[in-house]
Design a protein around this motif. Structure first.
Motif, short mmCIF file in Angstrom:
data_model
loop_
_atom_site.label_atom_id
_atom_site.label_comp_id
_atom_site.label_asym_id
_atom_site.label_seq_id
_atom_site.Cartn_x
_atom_site.Cartn_y
_atom_site.Cartn_z
N UNK A 3 -7.26 17.28 7.52
CA UNK A 3 -8.03 17.32 6.27
C UNK A 3 -7.29 16.63 5.13
N UNK A 4 -5.98 16.90 5.03
CA UNK A 4 -5.19 16.22 4.00
C UNK A 4 -5.14 14.72 4.27
N UNK A 5 -4.96 14.34 5.53
CA UNK A 5 -4.89 12.92 5.88
C UNK A 5 -6.18 12.21 5.49
N UNK A 6 -7.32 12.84 5.74
CA UNK A 6 -8.61 12.24 5.40
C UNK A 6 -8.75 12.08 3.89
N UNK A 7 -8.32 13.08 3.13
CA UNK A 7 -8.42 13.02 1.66
C UNK A 7 -7.55 11.89 1.12
N UNK A 8 -6.30 11.81 1.60
CA UNK A 8 -5.38 10.77 1.12
C UNK A 8 -5.90 9.38 1.50
N UNK A 9 -6.40 9.24 2.72
CA UNK A 9 -6.95 7.94 3.16
C UNK A 9 -8.15 7.54 2.32
N UNK A 10 -8.98 8.53 1.92
CA UNK A 10 -10.16 8.23 1.11
C UNK A 10 -9.78 7.68 -0.27
N UNK A 11 -8.54 7.93 -0.68
CA UNK A 11 -8.04 7.43 -1.97
C UNK A 11 -7.30 6.10 -1.83
N UNK A 12 -7.33 5.53 -0.62
CA UNK A 12 -6.79 4.19 -0.41
C UNK A 12 -5.35 4.12 0.01
N UNK A 13 -4.73 5.25 0.33
CA UNK A 13 -3.33 5.23 0.77
C UNK A 13 -3.25 5.11 2.28
N UNK B 254 5.31 9.33 -0.68
CA UNK B 254 4.94 10.69 -1.08
C UNK B 254 4.71 11.50 0.20
N UNK B 255 4.69 12.82 0.05
CA UNK B 255 4.52 13.71 1.20
C UNK B 255 3.59 14.86 0.84
N UNK B 256 2.78 15.27 1.81
CA UNK B 256 1.95 16.47 1.69
C UNK B 256 2.45 17.48 2.70
N UNK B 257 2.69 18.71 2.24
CA UNK B 257 2.99 19.83 3.14
C UNK B 257 1.73 20.68 3.16
N UNK B 258 1.02 20.70 4.29
CA UNK B 258 -0.31 21.32 4.33
C UNK B 258 -0.26 22.85 4.40
N UNK B 259 -1.45 23.44 4.30
CA UNK B 259 -1.59 24.86 4.56
C UNK B 259 -1.43 25.11 6.04
N UNK C 295 0.85 -1.19 0.00
CA UNK C 295 0.00 0.00 0.00
C UNK C 295 0.89 1.25 0.00
N UNK C 296 0.49 2.25 -0.75
CA UNK C 296 1.23 3.51 -0.82
C UNK C 296 1.20 4.22 0.52
N UNK C 297 2.37 4.65 0.99
CA UNK C 297 2.46 5.38 2.27
C UNK C 297 2.68 6.86 1.98
N UNK C 298 1.68 7.67 2.36
CA UNK C 298 1.75 9.11 2.14
C UNK C 298 1.85 9.80 3.49
N UNK C 299 2.88 10.60 3.65
CA UNK C 299 3.04 11.36 4.87
C UNK C 299 2.39 12.71 4.74
N UNK C 300 1.90 13.21 5.86
CA UNK C 300 1.44 14.60 5.94
C UNK C 300 2.31 15.26 7.01
N UNK C 301 3.04 16.29 6.62
CA UNK C 301 3.90 16.99 7.57
C UNK C 301 3.01 17.55 8.67
N UNK C 302 3.21 17.06 9.88
CA UNK C 302 2.26 17.31 10.97
C UNK C 302 2.84 18.22 12.04
N UNK C 303 3.55 19.26 11.61
CA UNK C 303 4.12 20.21 12.55
C UNK C 303 3.13 21.32 12.89
N UNK C 304 2.27 21.65 11.92
CA UNK C 304 1.35 22.77 12.08
C UNK C 304 0.48 22.81 10.83
N UNK C 305 -0.74 23.28 10.94
CA UNK C 305 -1.59 23.46 9.77
C UNK C 305 -2.71 22.44 9.66
N UNK C 306 -3.33 22.37 8.48
CA UNK C 306 -4.52 21.54 8.28
C UNK C 306 -4.16 20.10 7.91
N UNK C 307 -3.51 19.44 8.85
CA UNK C 307 -3.02 18.08 8.70
C UNK C 307 -4.18 17.09 8.54
#
Length: 195
Positions: free
Chosen positions: A15-25, A41-46, A1-13
């Motif tokens: 929401x991005x995590x929910x979107x990525x999970x909804x796509x099966x990652x 892959x990595x997401x740097x949130x707002x 399974x694809x592992x996608x990180x969301x940089x979780x230091x600050x911001x809208x972590x």
């Protein structure tokens, strides 16, 4: 399974995590170097780009993240994440550092202050379809190198059209917040960059 990180230091972590999970990652909250090392892959949130910059350095994540990006880790930055991925800033705070993953100059808070937040219909250039974009103290791309592909533009308060979604190689940046809509195209584009 694809592992996608969301940089979780600050911001809208979340929401991005929910979107990525909804796509099966598989979603990983990234706060440590060990979490960064295992990602596809990595997401740097707002959020707030100056705070993210300081926290990247405080948590000793900046250099390992630069190395992963240099090695081709697919990355998506939204809003503050776009600022973080830029090579150069206009209206940055003194001493603010970026990751330089996309050769572009980004203007911080280009669309105005928090009270100027807006929802805009964009054209998604990849297929010419409409896309809804939510802008919250959003940046825009002031200029970019020729190998940066513009994915969407929007009219700013200056009356001019500016790039608000771009891609170069395995790096994608949006000025708007794709994670707070039901439109999954931006996150699907990120997942499509994973080998």
């Amino acid at each position: 399974m694809t592992r996608v990180g969301v940089l979780a230091l600050q911001g809208d972590v979340r929401e991005h995590a929910a979107m990525v999970a909804s796509l099966g990652a598989d979603v990983v909250s990234v706060r440590r170097v060990s979490e960064l090392e295992s990602l596809d892959a990595l997401v740097i949130p707002g959020g707030e780009s100056t705070t993210m910059d300081k926290l990247l350095r405080a948590f000793d994540l900046r250099e390992p993240l630069l190395a992963r990006l240099a090695d081709g880790l697919p990355v998506l930055g939204s809003c503050a994440g776009m600022i973080m991925l830029a090579r150069d800033l206009v209206d940055g705070i003194e001493g603010q550092q970026t990751l330089g993953a996309i050769p572009m100059t980004v203007r911080r808070n280009a669309f105005g202050r928090q009270v100027d937040s807006s929802e805009v219909e964009l054209v998604w250039e990849l297929d010419g379809s409409q896309m809804h974009g939510t802008f919250i103290r959003a940046p825009w791309v002031e200029s970019h190198d020729g190998d940066v592909e513009v994915l969407a533009t929007a009219t700013g308060p200056d009356g001019q059209r500016h790039p608000v979604a771009v891609r170069r190689g395995r790096a994608i940046a949006t000025a708007f917040h794709p994670e707070i809509s039901s439109d999954t195209r931006v996150h699907e584009l990120l997942l499509g960059l994973v080998d």
